[in-house]
Motif scaffolding. Structure first.
Motif, mmCIF file in Angstrom:
data_model
loop_
_atom_site.group_PDB
_atom_site.id
_atom_site.type_symbol
_atom_site.label_atom_id
_atom_site.label_comp_id
_atom_site.label_asym_id
_atom_site.label_seq_id
_atom_site.Cartn_x
_atom_site.Cartn_y
_atom_site.Cartn_z
ATOM 1 N N ARG A 57 0.874 -1.173 0.000
ATOM 2 C CA ARG A 57 0.000 0.000 0.000
ATOM 3 C C ARG A 57 0.912 1.224 0.000
ATOM 4 N NH1 ARG A 57 -4.068 -0.375 4.751
ATOM 5 N NH2 ARG A 57 -2.123 -0.544 5.885
ATOM 6 N N GLY A 116 2.813 4.600 0.157
ATOM 7 C CA GLY A 116 2.446 5.811 0.884
ATOM 8 C C GLY A 116 1.843 5.524 2.239
ATOM 9 N N ILE A 117 1.544 4.239 2.518
ATOM 10 C CA ILE A 117 0.966 3.853 3.807
ATOM 11 C C ILE A 117 1.861 2.793 4.442
ATOM 12 C CG2 ILE A 117 -1.066 2.942 5.004
ATOM 13 C CD1 ILE A 117 -2.711 3.941 2.555
ATOM 14 N N THR A 118 1.778 1.556 3.937
ATOM 15 C CA THR A 118 2.615 0.466 4.449
ATOM 16 C C THR A 118 2.921 -0.540 3.344
ATOM 17 O OG1 THR A 118 0.780 -0.972 5.087
ATOM 18 C CG2 THR A 118 1.634 0.519 6.793
ATOM 19 N N ASP A 172 5.454 -4.596 9.136
ATOM 20 C CA ASP A 172 5.007 -3.474 8.313
ATOM 21 C C ASP A 172 6.125 -2.457 8.146
ATOM 22 O OD1 ASP A 172 2.451 -4.381 7.867
ATOM 23 O OD2 ASP A 172 1.521 -3.136 9.415
ATOM 24 N N ILE A 194 6.526 1.173 7.458
ATOM 25 C CA ILE A 194 5.694 2.375 7.504
ATOM 26 C C ILE A 194 6.252 3.350 6.471
ATOM 27 C CG2 ILE A 194 4.722 4.185 8.954
ATOM 28 C CD1 ILE A 194 3.997 1.210 9.752
ATOM 29 N N ASP A 195 5.398 3.722 5.512
ATOM 30 C CA ASP A 195 5.844 4.425 4.312
ATOM 31 C C ASP A 195 5.306 5.848 4.216
ATOM 32 O OD1 ASP A 195 7.275 4.348 1.800
ATOM 33 O OD2 ASP A 195 5.347 4.187 0.778
ATOM 34 N N ASP A 196 4.973 6.477 5.352
ATOM 35 C CA ASP A 196 4.449 7.841 5.263
ATOM 36 C C ASP A 196 5.512 8.829 4.779
ATOM 37 O OD1 ASP A 196 5.776 7.472 7.672
ATOM 38 O OD2 ASP A 196 4.338 8.582 8.863
ATOM 39 N N ASP A 197 6.783 8.503 4.997
ATOM 40 C CA ASP A 197 7.898 9.271 4.442
ATOM 41 C C ASP A 197 8.914 8.272 3.898
ATOM 42 O OD1 ASP A 197 10.123 10.783 3.830
ATOM 43 O OD2 ASP A 197 10.152 11.878 5.728
ATOM 44 N N ARG A 237 11.665 5.511 6.305
ATOM 45 C CA ARG A 237 10.801 4.381 6.658
ATOM 46 C C ARG A 237 11.265 3.753 7.965
ATOM 47 N NH1 ARG A 237 11.043 2.087 0.546
ATOM 48 N NH2 ARG A 237 9.106 3.023 -0.198
#
Length: 129
Positions: free
Chosen positions: A41, A43-45, A65, A67-70, A74
């Motif tokens: 996903r 930009g999310i995970t 997971d 975490i891909d918000d930045d 990560r």
């Protein structure tokens, strides 16, 4: 495999999360009766799940997971069902309803100091499935 492409395209890694992720992926690939599921996903995970391919109480025993918000910073959230592991050093957090609607126990991994601890928890969860 989609996870291999994700790893190959993961260029920036200021936190060291990529190395931890690869270590945990390799561990999961080595564990008996384990299948890997990968759910992207962007930009999310990016979620890597260790699933027992034998009779099991839970649909998975670990969820790693990214975490891909930045994407340049990560980090990992590694979660287990609450009753499948111990946390002797109290490094994780209980997350009520946080893992597929069940109580989870999650660890944030943002540096390589957590790798050995997470490896031990994954092996424990695998044995307790």
């Amino acid at each position: 495999m989609e996870v291999e492409q994700f790893i190959a395209e993961w260029d920036e890694d200021s936190t060291g999360a990529k190395e931890i992720f690869v270590t945990l992926k390799n561990l999961l690939e080595s564990l008996e009766a384990t299948d890997l599921e990968f759910k992207a996903r962007p930009g999310i995970t990016y979620s890597l799940r260790g699933v027992k391919n034998t009779q099991s109480k839970w649909p998975l025993y670990v969820m790693v997971d990214v975490i891909d918000d930045d994407p340049s910073e990560r980090w990992l959230s590694v979660c287990f069902f609450g009753d499948t592991i111990t946390d002797p050093d109290e490094l994780g957090d209980l997350v009520p309803g946080g893992l597929l609607g069940q109580d989870g126990h999650c660890f944030d991994a943002d540096d390589s100091d957590m790798t050995d601890y997470l490896v031990a928890r994954i092996k424990e969860a695998h044995a307790n499935q």
